[in-house]
Design a protein around this motif. Structure first.
Motif, PDB file in Angstrom:
ATOM      1  N   MET A   1       0.835  -1.187   0.000  1.00 50.61           N
ATOM      2  CA  MET A   1       0.000   0.000   0.000  1.00 50.61           C
ATOM      3  C   MET A   1       0.875   1.243   0.000  1.00 50.61           C
ATOM      4  SD  MET A   1      -3.134  -0.477   2.585  1.00 50.61           S
ATOM      5  CE  MET A   1      -4.597  -1.234   2.019  1.00 50.61           C
ATOM      6  N   ALA A   2       0.456   2.219  -0.761  1.00 56.14           N
ATOM      7  CA  ALA A   2       1.181   3.486  -0.839  1.00 56.14           C
ATOM      8  C   ALA A   2       0.530   4.514   0.082  1.00 56.14           C
ATOM      9  CB  ALA A   2       1.171   3.996  -2.272  1.00 56.14           C
ATOM     10  N   LEU A   3       1.292   5.514   0.431  1.00 62.42           N
ATOM     11  CA  LEU A   3       0.803   6.605   1.261  1.00 62.42           C
ATOM     12  C   LEU A   3       0.355   7.744   0.358  1.00 62.42           C
ATOM     13  CD1 LEU A   3       0.479   7.700   4.158  1.00 62.42           C
ATOM     14  CD2 LEU A   3       2.781   8.617   3.948  1.00 62.42           C
ATOM     15  N   ALA A   4      -0.794   8.339   0.666  1.00 65.79           N
ATOM     16  CA  ALA A   4      -1.306   9.489  -0.065  1.00 65.79           C
ATOM     17  C   ALA A   4      -1.850  10.487   0.962  1.00 65.79           C
ATOM     18  CB  ALA A   4      -2.397   9.061  -1.031  1.00 65.79           C
ATOM     19  N   TYR A   5      -2.328  11.608   0.462  1.00 67.39           N
ATOM     20  CA  TYR A   5      -2.841  12.668   1.330  1.00 67.39           C
ATOM     21  C   TYR A   5      -4.247  13.040   0.888  1.00 67.39           C
ATOM     22  CZ  TYR A   5       1.997  12.788   2.620  1.00 67.39           C
ATOM     23  OH  TYR A   5       3.248  12.422   3.048  1.00 67.39           O
ATOM     24  N   SER A   6      -5.097  13.354   1.857  1.00 69.09           N
ATOM     25  CA  SER A   6      -6.498  13.624   1.565  1.00 69.09           C
ATOM     26  C   SER A   6      -6.961  14.867   2.317  1.00 69.09           C
ATOM     27  CB  SER A   6      -7.335  12.413   1.987  1.00 69.09           C
ATOM     28  OG  SER A   6      -8.690  12.633   1.709  1.00 69.09           O
ATOM     29  N   TYR A   7      -7.876  15.593   1.681  1.00 74.64           N
ATOM     30  CA  TYR A   7      -8.501  16.775   2.289  1.00 74.64           C
ATOM     31  C   TYR A   7      -9.986  16.737   1.955  1.00 74.64           C
ATOM     32  CZ  TYR A   7     -10.078  21.580   2.869  1.00 74.64           C
ATOM     33  OH  TYR A   7     -10.777  22.698   3.245  1.00 74.64           O
ATOM     34  N   ALA A   8     -10.836  16.895   2.953  1.00 78.21           N
ATOM     35  CA  ALA A   8     -12.283  16.962   2.763  1.00 78.21           C
ATOM     36  C   ALA A   8     -12.737  18.360   3.143  1.00 78.21           C
ATOM     37  CB  ALA A   8     -12.987  15.918   3.619  1.00 78.21           C
ATOM     38  N   CYS A   9     -13.320  19.066   2.211  1.00 81.50           N
ATOM     39  CA  CYS A   9     -13.735  20.447   2.447  1.00 81.50           C
ATOM     40  C   CYS A   9     -14.697  20.549   3.627  1.00 81.50           C
ATOM     41  CB  CYS A   9     -14.345  21.020   1.165  1.00 81.50           C
ATOM     42  SG  CYS A   9     -14.477  22.815   1.162  1.00 81.50           S
ATOM     43  N   ASP A  50      -3.665  33.822   4.594  1.00 83.20           N
ATOM     44  CA  ASP A  50      -2.558  34.162   5.483  1.00 83.20           C
ATOM     45  C   ASP A  50      -1.951  32.885   6.073  1.00 83.20           C
ATOM     46  OD1 ASP A  50      -4.252  33.360   7.622  1.00 83.20           O
ATOM     47  OD2 ASP A  50      -4.938  35.405   7.927  1.00 83.20           O
ATOM     48  N   PRO A  51      -0.796  33.007   6.716  1.00 84.41           N
ATOM     49  CA  PRO A  51      -0.136  31.821   7.273  1.00 84.41           C
ATOM     50  C   PRO A  51      -1.002  31.056   8.278  1.00 84.41           C
ATOM     51  CG  PRO A  51       1.410  33.652   7.196  1.00 84.41           C
ATOM     52  CD  PRO A  51       0.058  34.209   6.831  1.00 84.41           C
ATOM     53  N   GLU A  52      -1.829  31.760   9.032  1.00 84.77           N
ATOM     54  CA  GLU A  52      -2.689  31.095  10.005  1.00 84.77           C
ATOM     55  C   GLU A  52      -3.743  30.231   9.303  1.00 84.77           C
ATOM     56  OE1 GLU A  52      -2.050  34.479  10.131  1.00 84.77           O
ATOM     57  OE2 GLU A  52      -0.602  34.348  11.766  1.00 84.77           O
ATOM     58  N   THR A  53      -4.290  30.734   8.210  1.00 83.79           N
ATOM     59  CA  THR A  53      -5.278  29.965   7.449  1.00 83.79           C
ATOM     60  C   THR A  53      -4.633  28.711   6.871  1.00 83.79           C
ATOM     61  OG1 THR A  53      -6.565  31.937   6.919  1.00 83.79           O
ATOM     62  CG2 THR A  53      -6.864  30.014   5.472  1.00 83.79           C
ATOM     63  N   ARG A  54      -3.460  28.860   6.294  1.00 85.76           N
ATOM     64  CA  ARG A  54      -2.758  27.706   5.730  1.00 85.76           C
ATOM     65  C   ARG A  54      -2.414  26.689   6.823  1.00 85.76           C
ATOM     66  NH1 ARG A  54      -1.580  27.600   0.509  1.00 85.76           N
ATOM     67  NH2 ARG A  54      -1.918  29.520  -0.635  1.00 85.76           N
ATOM     68  N   ALA A  55      -2.006  27.186   7.985  1.00 85.40           N
ATOM     69  CA  ALA A  55      -1.681  26.278   9.091  1.00 85.40           C
ATOM     70  C   ALA A  55      -2.934  25.520   9.544  1.00 85.40           C
ATOM     71  CB  ALA A  55      -1.078  27.061  10.252  1.00 85.40           C
ATOM     72  N   TYR A  56      -4.076  26.217   9.606  1.00 88.75           N
ATOM     73  CA  TYR A  56      -5.336  25.557   9.978  1.00 88.75           C
ATOM     74  C   TYR A  56      -5.700  24.488   8.944  1.00 88.75           C
ATOM     75  CZ  TYR A  56     -10.352  24.759  10.281  1.00 88.75           C
ATOM     76  OH  TYR A  56     -11.583  24.162  10.324  1.00 88.75           O
ATOM     77  N   LEU A  57      -5.628  24.838   7.669  1.00 87.95           N
ATOM     78  CA  LEU A  57      -5.965  23.873   6.614  1.00 87.95           C
ATOM     79  C   LEU A  57      -5.034  22.668   6.658  1.00 87.95           C
ATOM     80  CD1 LEU A  57      -6.772  26.316   3.690  1.00 87.95           C
ATOM     81  CD2 LEU A  57      -8.397  25.007   5.069  1.00 87.95           C
ATOM     82  N   GLU A  58      -3.785  22.895   6.985  1.00 89.01           N
ATOM     83  CA  GLU A  58      -2.815  21.792   7.091  1.00 89.01           C
ATOM     84  C   GLU A  58      -3.255  20.785   8.152  1.00 89.01           C
ATOM     85  OE1 GLU A  58       0.438  19.423   6.323  1.00 89.01           O
ATOM     86  OE2 GLU A  58      -0.054  21.233   5.187  1.00 89.01           O
ATOM     87  N   THR A  59      -3.928  21.247   9.213  1.00 91.50           N
ATOM     88  CA  THR A  59      -4.396  20.325  10.266  1.00 91.50           C
ATOM     89  C   THR A  59      -5.506  19.427   9.756  1.00 91.50           C
ATOM     90  OG1 THR A  59      -6.112  21.766  11.225  1.00 91.50           O
ATOM     91  CG2 THR A  59      -3.838  22.019  12.072  1.00 91.50           C
ATOM     92  N   LEU A  60      -6.131  19.783   8.622  1.00 91.05           N
ATOM     93  CA  LEU A  60      -7.221  19.005   8.068  1.00 91.05           C
ATOM     94  C   LEU A  60      -6.766  17.960   7.055  1.00 91.05           C
ATOM     95  CD1 LEU A  60      -9.779  21.929   7.549  1.00 91.05           C
ATOM     96  CD2 LEU A  60      -9.478  20.467   9.559  1.00 91.05           C
ATOM     97  N   VAL A  61      -5.490  18.006   6.708  1.00 87.28           N
ATOM     98  CA  VAL A  61      -4.929  17.048   5.760  1.00 87.28           C
ATOM     99  C   VAL A  61      -4.704  15.714   6.481  1.00 87.28           C
ATOM    100  CG1 VAL A  61      -2.936  16.510   4.293  1.00 87.28           C
ATOM    101  CG2 VAL A  61      -3.887  18.836   4.328  1.00 87.28           C
ATOM    102  N   ARG A  62      -5.139  14.655   5.866  1.00 90.68           N
ATOM    103  CA  ARG A  62      -5.007  13.310   6.454  1.00 90.68           C
ATOM    104  C   ARG A  62      -4.119  12.442   5.578  1.00 90.68           C
ATOM    105  NH1 ARG A  62      -6.653  15.768  10.278  1.00 90.68           N
ATOM    106  NH2 ARG A  62      -8.839  15.934  10.855  1.00 90.68           N
ATOM    107  N   GLU A  63      -3.308  11.637   6.207  1.00 94.73           N
ATOM    108  CA  GLU A  63      -2.563  10.623   5.480  1.00 94.73           C
ATOM    109  C   GLU A  63      -3.471   9.415   5.287  1.00 94.73           C
ATOM    110  OE1 GLU A  63       1.037   9.710   7.586  1.00 94.73           O
ATOM    111  OE2 GLU A  63       1.984  11.569   6.975  1.00 94.73           O
ATOM    112  N   VAL A  64      -3.477   8.875   4.080  1.00 96.89           N
ATOM    113  CA  VAL A  64      -4.310   7.707   3.788  1.00 96.89           C
ATOM    114  C   VAL A  64      -3.492   6.675   3.034  1.00 96.89           C
ATOM    115  CG1 VAL A  64      -6.477   8.999   3.755  1.00 96.89           C
ATOM    116  CG2 VAL A  64      -5.185   8.756   1.653  1.00 96.89           C
ATOM    117  N   ARG A  65      -3.867   5.452   3.192  1.00 97.56           N
ATOM    118  CA  ARG A  65      -3.217   4.367   2.449  1.00 97.56           C
ATOM    119  C   ARG A  65      -4.084   4.035   1.248  1.00 97.56           C
ATOM    120  NH1 ARG A  65       1.565   3.410   4.463  1.00 97.56           N
ATOM    121  NH2 ARG A  65       1.763   3.531   6.699  1.00 97.56           N
ATOM    122  N   VAL A  66      -3.437   3.915   0.094  1.00103.31           N
ATOM    123  CA  VAL A  66      -4.175   3.591  -1.142  1.00103.31           C
ATOM    124  C   VAL A  66      -3.623   2.350  -1.774  1.00103.31           C
ATOM    125  CG1 VAL A  66      -4.950   5.926  -1.593  1.00103.31           C
ATOM    126  CG2 VAL A  66      -2.741   5.190  -2.472  1.00103.31           C
TER     127      VAL A  66
END
Length: 66
Positions: A1-9, A50-66
């Protein structure tokens, strides 16, 4: 399985009704797709995030196995 990244709005505060989600092989690709979605679907200008918005969005990114 490979590692990927996911974001759900819908995980983003204020976007709970948005059904969009993206999955990509790299974080760089994920950010491009997320920014494109924000621009097209929500009329946002990602270059203005701004950097704070990007930092917040980064917390929503999930690592997933595909």
């Amino acid at each position: 399985m490979a590692l990927a990244y996911s974001y759900a709005c819908r995980d983003c505060e204020g976007m709970e009704t948005c059904p969009a989600s993206v999955t990509a092989a790299t974080k760089e690709e994920l950010w491009k797709l997320t920014e494109l979605h924000a621009e097209i679907a929500h009329g946002e200008i990602p270059a203005d995030w701004d950097p704070e918005t990007r930092a917040y969005l980064e917390t929503l990114v999930r690592e997933v196995r595909v």
